[in-house]
Design a protein around this motif. Structure first.
Motif, PDB file in Angstrom:
ATOM      1  N   GLN A  43       0.828  -1.210   0.000  1.00  0.00           N
ATOM      2  CA  GLN A  43       0.000   0.000   0.000  1.00  0.00           C
ATOM      3  C   GLN A  43       0.861   1.258   0.000  1.00  0.00           C
ATOM      4  OE1 GLN A  43      -3.294   0.599   0.040  1.00  0.00           O
ATOM      5  NE2 GLN A  43      -3.293   2.730   0.655  1.00  0.00           N
ATOM      6  N   SER A  44       1.928   1.255   0.800  1.00  0.00           N
ATOM      7  CA  SER A  44       2.797   2.433   0.911  1.00  0.00           C
ATOM      8  C   SER A  44       3.589   2.680  -0.373  1.00  0.00           C
ATOM      9  CB  SER A  44       3.759   2.264   2.094  1.00  0.00           C
ATOM     10  OG  SER A  44       3.056   2.105   3.302  1.00  0.00           O
ATOM     11  N   ILE A  45       4.049   1.597  -1.001  1.00  0.00           N
ATOM     12  CA  ILE A  45       4.903   1.734  -2.180  1.00  0.00           C
ATOM     13  C   ILE A  45       4.090   2.078  -3.426  1.00  0.00           C
ATOM     14  CG2 ILE A  45       6.453   0.510  -3.764  1.00  0.00           C
ATOM     15  CD1 ILE A  45       7.447  -1.110  -1.369  1.00  0.00           C
ATOM     16  N   PHE A  46       3.010   1.331  -3.640  1.00  0.00           N
ATOM     17  CA  PHE A  46       2.255   1.468  -4.885  1.00  0.00           C
ATOM     18  C   PHE A  46       0.964   2.270  -4.750  1.00  0.00           C
ATOM     19  CE2 PHE A  46       4.680  -2.525  -5.295  1.00  0.00           C
ATOM     20  CZ  PHE A  46       5.405  -2.238  -6.438  1.00  0.00           C
ATOM     21  N   GLN A  47       0.604   2.650  -3.509  1.00  0.00           N
ATOM     22  CA  GLN A  47      -0.633   3.410  -3.270  1.00  0.00           C
ATOM     23  C   GLN A  47      -1.829   2.700  -3.902  1.00  0.00           C
ATOM     24  OE1 GLN A  47      -0.679   6.128  -1.238  1.00  0.00           O
ATOM     25  NE2 GLN A  47       1.479   5.687  -0.928  1.00  0.00           N
ATOM     26  N   SER A  48      -1.866   1.371  -3.735  1.00  0.00           N
ATOM     27  CA  SER A  48      -2.939   0.574  -4.334  1.00  0.00           C
ATOM     28  C   SER A  48      -3.545  -0.352  -3.288  1.00  0.00           C
ATOM     29  CB  SER A  48      -2.406  -0.253  -5.513  1.00  0.00           C
ATOM     30  OG  SER A  48      -3.385  -1.171  -5.956  1.00  0.00           O
ATOM     31  N   MET A  49      -4.810  -0.111  -2.936  1.00  0.00           N
ATOM     32  CA  MET A  49      -5.500  -1.001  -2.011  1.00  0.00           C
ATOM     33  C   MET A  49      -5.801  -2.337  -2.669  1.00  0.00           C
ATOM     34  SD  MET A  49      -8.094   1.305   0.311  1.00  0.00           S
ATOM     35  CE  MET A  49      -8.902   2.157  -1.054  1.00  0.00           C
ATOM     36  N   VAL A  50      -6.000  -2.338  -3.986  1.00  0.00           N
ATOM     37  CA  VAL A  50      -6.307  -3.587  -4.695  1.00  0.00           C
ATOM     38  C   VAL A  50      -5.172  -4.581  -4.522  1.00  0.00           C
ATOM     39  CG1 VAL A  50      -6.653  -4.635  -6.957  1.00  0.00           C
ATOM     40  CG2 VAL A  50      -7.836  -2.512  -6.383  1.00  0.00           C
ATOM     41  N   PHE A  51      -3.961  -4.177  -4.897  1.00  0.00           N
ATOM     42  CA  PHE A  51      -2.838  -5.104  -4.857  1.00  0.00           C
ATOM     43  C   PHE A  51      -2.373  -5.403  -3.427  1.00  0.00           C
ATOM     44  CE2 PHE A  51      -2.610  -3.672  -9.254  1.00  0.00           C
ATOM     45  CZ  PHE A  51      -2.436  -4.877  -9.906  1.00  0.00           C
ATOM     46  N   SER A  52      -2.511  -4.444  -2.520  1.00  0.00           N
ATOM     47  CA  SER A  52      -2.128  -4.706  -1.132  1.00  0.00           C
ATOM     48  C   SER A  52      -3.048  -5.762  -0.519  1.00  0.00           C
ATOM     49  CB  SER A  52      -2.179  -3.418  -0.304  1.00  0.00           C
ATOM     50  OG  SER A  52      -3.488  -2.901  -0.216  1.00  0.00           O
ATOM     51  N   ALA A  53      -4.359  -5.667  -0.798  1.00  0.00           N
ATOM     52  CA  ALA A  53      -5.299  -6.662  -0.276  1.00  0.00           C
ATOM     53  C   ALA A  53      -5.049  -8.031  -0.887  1.00  0.00           C
ATOM     54  CB  ALA A  53      -6.730  -6.207  -0.544  1.00  0.00           C
ATOM     55  N   VAL A  54      -4.769  -8.070  -2.204  1.00  0.00           N
ATOM     56  CA  VAL A  54      -4.513  -9.351  -2.882  1.00  0.00           C
ATOM     57  C   VAL A  54      -3.272 -10.019  -2.308  1.00  0.00           C
ATOM     58  CG1 VAL A  54      -3.802 -10.401  -5.065  1.00  0.00           C
ATOM     59  CG2 VAL A  54      -5.705  -8.776  -5.024  1.00  0.00           C
ATOM     60  N   VAL A  55      -2.206  -9.240  -2.083  1.00  0.00           N
ATOM     61  CA  VAL A  55      -0.974  -9.799  -1.511  1.00  0.00           C
ATOM     62  C   VAL A  55      -1.247 -10.387  -0.129  1.00  0.00           C
ATOM     63  CG1 VAL A  55       1.287  -9.194  -0.562  1.00  0.00           C
ATOM     64  CG2 VAL A  55       0.619  -8.369  -2.822  1.00  0.00           C
ATOM     65  N   GLY A  56      -1.990  -9.658   0.695  1.00  0.00           N
ATOM     66  CA  GLY A  56      -2.326 -10.163   2.021  1.00  0.00           C
ATOM     67  C   GLY A  56      -3.127 -11.448   1.958  1.00  0.00           C
ATOM     68  N   LEU A  57      -4.119 -11.501   1.049  1.00  0.00           N
ATOM     69  CA  LEU A  57      -4.939 -12.707   0.893  1.00  0.00           C
ATOM     70  C   LEU A  57      -4.112 -13.894   0.408  1.00  0.00           C
ATOM     71  CD1 LEU A  57      -8.121 -11.111  -0.734  1.00  0.00           C
ATOM     72  CD2 LEU A  57      -8.056 -12.316   1.458  1.00  0.00           C
ATOM     73  N   VAL A  58      -3.234 -13.656  -0.553  1.00  0.00           N
ATOM     74  CA  VAL A  58      -2.404 -14.738  -1.096  1.00  0.00           C
ATOM     75  C   VAL A  58      -1.542 -15.357  -0.004  1.00  0.00           C
ATOM     76  CG1 VAL A  58      -0.448 -15.233  -2.614  1.00  0.00           C
ATOM     77  CG2 VAL A  58      -2.392 -13.916  -3.475  1.00  0.00           C
ATOM     78  N   ILE A  59      -0.952 -14.514   0.844  1.00  0.00           N
ATOM     79  CA  ILE A  59      -0.103 -15.023   1.934  1.00  0.00           C
ATOM     80  C   ILE A  59      -0.922 -15.885   2.895  1.00  0.00           C
ATOM     81  CG2 ILE A  59       1.229 -14.328   3.981  1.00  0.00           C
ATOM     82  CD1 ILE A  59       2.179 -11.900   2.368  1.00  0.00           C
ATOM     83  N   LEU A  60      -2.120 -15.432   3.232  1.00  0.00           N
ATOM     84  CA  LEU A  60      -2.969 -16.202   4.150  1.00  0.00           C
ATOM     85  C   LEU A  60      -3.399 -17.528   3.533  1.00  0.00           C
ATOM     86  CD1 LEU A  60      -5.238 -13.370   5.630  1.00  0.00           C
ATOM     87  CD2 LEU A  60      -3.313 -14.514   6.738  1.00  0.00           C
ATOM     88  N   PHE A  61      -3.685 -17.533   2.221  1.00  0.00           N
ATOM     89  CA  PHE A  61      -4.121 -18.770   1.563  1.00  0.00           C
ATOM     90  C   PHE A  61      -2.963 -19.749   1.383  1.00  0.00           C
ATOM     91  CE2 PHE A  61      -7.705 -16.185  -0.504  1.00  0.00           C
ATOM     92  CZ  PHE A  61      -8.631 -16.643   0.407  1.00  0.00           C
ATOM     93  N   ILE A  62      -1.823 -19.259   0.883  1.00  0.00           N
ATOM     94  CA  ILE A  62      -0.681 -20.140   0.613  1.00  0.00           C
ATOM     95  C   ILE A  62      -0.176 -20.793   1.896  1.00  0.00           C
ATOM     96  CG2 ILE A  62       1.740 -20.159  -0.102  1.00  0.00           C
ATOM     97  CD1 ILE A  62       1.066 -18.153  -2.246  1.00  0.00           C
ATOM     98  N   SER A  63      -0.179 -20.036   2.982  1.00  0.00           N
ATOM     99  CA  SER A  63       0.322 -20.559   4.252  1.00  0.00           C
ATOM    100  C   SER A  63      -0.635 -21.555   4.885  1.00  0.00           C
ATOM    101  CB  SER A  63       0.555 -19.404   5.231  1.00  0.00           C
ATOM    102  OG  SER A  63      -0.689 -18.794   5.576  1.00  0.00           O
ATOM    103  N   GLY A  64      -1.875 -21.573   4.417  1.00  0.00           N
ATOM    104  CA  GLY A  64      -2.874 -22.445   5.021  1.00  0.00           C
ATOM    105  C   GLY A  64      -3.527 -21.857   6.255  1.00  0.00           C
ATOM    106  N   THR A  65      -3.159 -20.643   6.616  1.00  0.00           N
ATOM    107  CA  THR A  65      -3.768 -19.994   7.776  1.00  0.00           C
ATOM    108  C   THR A  65      -5.263 -19.814   7.567  1.00  0.00           C
ATOM    109  OG1 THR A  65      -1.703 -18.838   8.268  1.00  0.00           O
ATOM    110  CG2 THR A  65      -3.715 -17.913   9.217  1.00  0.00           C
ATOM    111  N   VAL A  66      -5.652 -19.479   6.334  1.00  0.00           N
ATOM    112  CA  VAL A  66      -7.061 -19.463   5.943  1.00  0.00           C
ATOM    113  C   VAL A  66      -7.236 -20.500   4.839  1.00  0.00           C
ATOM    114  CG1 VAL A  66      -8.925 -18.102   4.941  1.00  0.00           C
ATOM    115  CG2 VAL A  66      -7.335 -17.032   6.541  1.00  0.00           C
ATOM    116  N   LYS A  67      -8.224 -21.390   5.005  1.00  0.00           N
ATOM    117  CA  LYS A  67      -8.428 -22.446   4.027  1.00  0.00           C
ATOM    118  C   LYS A  67      -8.923 -21.876   2.703  1.00  0.00           C
ATOM    119  CE  LYS A  67      -9.589 -25.890   7.542  1.00  0.00           C
ATOM    120  NZ  LYS A  67     -10.656 -26.797   8.042  1.00  0.00           N
ATOM    121  N   LEU A  68      -8.407 -22.422   1.622  1.00  0.00           N
ATOM    122  CA  LEU A  68      -8.823 -21.979   0.298  1.00  0.00           C
ATOM    123  C   LEU A  68     -10.317 -22.238   0.080  1.00  0.00           C
ATOM    124  CD1 LEU A  68      -7.448 -20.661  -2.141  1.00  0.00           C
ATOM    125  CD2 LEU A  68      -7.189 -22.932  -3.133  1.00  0.00           C
TER     126      LEU A  68
END
Length: 440
Positions: free
Chosen positions: A254-279
């Motif tokens: 968010q700070s680097i690219f000023q984009s809520m879209v990509f910041s939210a997607v990055v956060g979601l991807v990390i949670l899904f890949i790690s298994g912290t949140v089930k796909l």
């Protein structure tokens, strides 16, 4: 009557009558466009074009809501709320006692303020922090109108005053548009010029805390979303670490690219890949997140269409010219009328950033003609922008608090957020903005 005034009045009156803000904005745009000389076809076309410009914003809020609900699935909000409950209920304090209320209010105020400058996430923290705290605030009898004013202060005052995070963007926006309009200034002058208007907001905040909403208010304990059951789970050390990493990664993007879209997607991807949140839970969490934040997205889209129609009519120029004819050489009257014009324009647009280019091109020549100093001109333009963020029904600084506080359906956007923030911030901003224009 001027088309801008007509459009804003229609929007505000319908909103106060509890007509949905989206419908009120569309109706205001339609009436304003026709009053400004546009045909029905032109009004619809311009509104539709403006709506298209807001598509990225709507997607941002939808994904932001999904990320917030995903975090709630991890159990982190429950952990935070449990810690707060343990803190505020220490030593068997009763719900009427002051300390627990103060701790909640100061915590929310602190997080709201740093969301603009130190950790520039804007409203991203609201759907993560506020809904889980509603039960705590219910137990303490905290008036949600107070929390709305606290959050709106934190979302507005820091960036209009301090040149960090979103503040540096806002200050650069003011300086750039003032130079394009014929008055070059130093960005270091902006905090000096905005100090007095910000003091007005501080006064409004203190009035809200110590006078307006100090009495307890009763709310029912209600289920918030389908994710509540998931948020009851105890978070593991591994999931806690992954969730914090996801949040930090989202903040960095968010700070680097000023984009809520990509910041939210990055956060979601990390949670899904790690298994912290089930796909397999992704559909439900996105539905819950979109329900939580969709209101903001649709209002902001409608506000873009509203602004497009008003701009196309040319009525803003006409409004300023009419005001100029009334002023003569009276600087005190000029400053007051310029702020009132700014209020009318920004209440419809709802965005300080969208307001500044419109106001600057009109206010700078008028200020130079009347002999206002550069600092006074900055104060007038900056205050006009803040007026939109602080009290407009279409501002994300009022929509954000409503999205969090109304998660259980007990907080009205107009009467519980916009009216309190208008009274406690817009009125002081006009008074203190006028003082700044006269003394600087």
């Amino acid at each position: 009557m001027n088309a801008v005034i007509i459009a804003v009045l229609v929007m505000l009156i319908l909103s106060l009558l509890r007509v949905n803000v989206v419908i009120a904005l569309i109706a205001g745009a339609a009436v304003g466009g026709l009053a400004g000389g546009l045909s029905v076809e032109e009004t619809v076309a311009v509104f539709s074009e403006g709506v298209g410009d807001g598509a990225n914003l709507a997607l941002s809020y939808a994904l932001l809501g999904g990320f917030a609900v995903a975090i709630s699935y991890t159990g982190l909000p429950k952990l935070m709320v449990d810690k707060i409950i343990k803190l505020v209920s220490r030593k068997g304090e009763a719900r009427e006692q002051v300390l627990p209320r103060v701790l909640i209010i100061l915590s929310i105020l602190f997080i709201s303020c740093i969301s603009q400058n130190a950790v520039p996430v804007h409203i991203a923290f609201i759907p993560i922090l506020i809904p889980p705290l509603l039960l705590v605030m219910n137990e303490l009898g905290i008036d949600r109108r107070l929390i709305a004013t606290v959050i709106t202060f934190g979302l507005t005052a820091p960036y209009i005053l301090l040149p960090y995070g979103f503040g540096i963007l806002f200050h650069d926006y003011i300086a750039t548009n003032m130079e394009l309009s014929g008055l070059a200034i130093s960005m270091s002058d902006i905090p000096v010029a905005m100090l007095i208007p910000t003091a007005g907001m501080v006064l409004g905040l203190l009035i809200a805390i110590f006078f307006s909403y100090r009495k307890p208010r009763e709310y029912r304990n209600r289920k918030i979303t389908a994710s509540d059951e998931m948020s009851d789970k105890v978070i593991s050390t591994k999931d806690l670490i992954v969730t914090i990493i996801a949040i930090i990664a989202a903040l960095v993007i968010q700070s680097i690219f000023q984009s809520m879209v990509f910041s939210a997607v990055v956060g979601l991807v990390i949670l899904f890949i790690s298994g912290t949140v089930k796909l397999s839970d992704q559909d439900q969490l996105m539905i819950d997140g979109m329900k939580m934040m969709a209101f903001i997205g649709f209002v902001m889209i409608s506000a873009n269409g509203f602004a497009g129609v008003i701009g196309e009519t040319g009525a803003v120029d006409s409004l300023v010219n009419s005001t100029s004819d009334l002023i003569g050489d009276n600087k005190a009257l000029a400053a007051l009328l310029m702020l009132i014009v700014g209020l009318v324009v920004t209440m419809g647009i709802g965005s300080s950033f969208a307001t500044v280019p419109i106001i600057a091109v009109l206010f700078v020549p008028l200020s130079l003609e009347l002999g206002f100093s550069p600092l006074a001109t900055i104060a007038l333009i900056g205050t006009a922008g803040a007026l939109g963020d602080a009290g407009s029904p279409a501002s994300d600084s009022t929509l954000g608090p409503t999205a969090g506080l109304n998660a259980d359906g007990q907080h009205n956007h107009i009467w519980d957020t916009c009216v309190p923030t208008f009274i406690h911030y817009n009125i002081p901003l006009i008074i203190f903005g006028w003082i700044a224009a006269m003394v600087l």
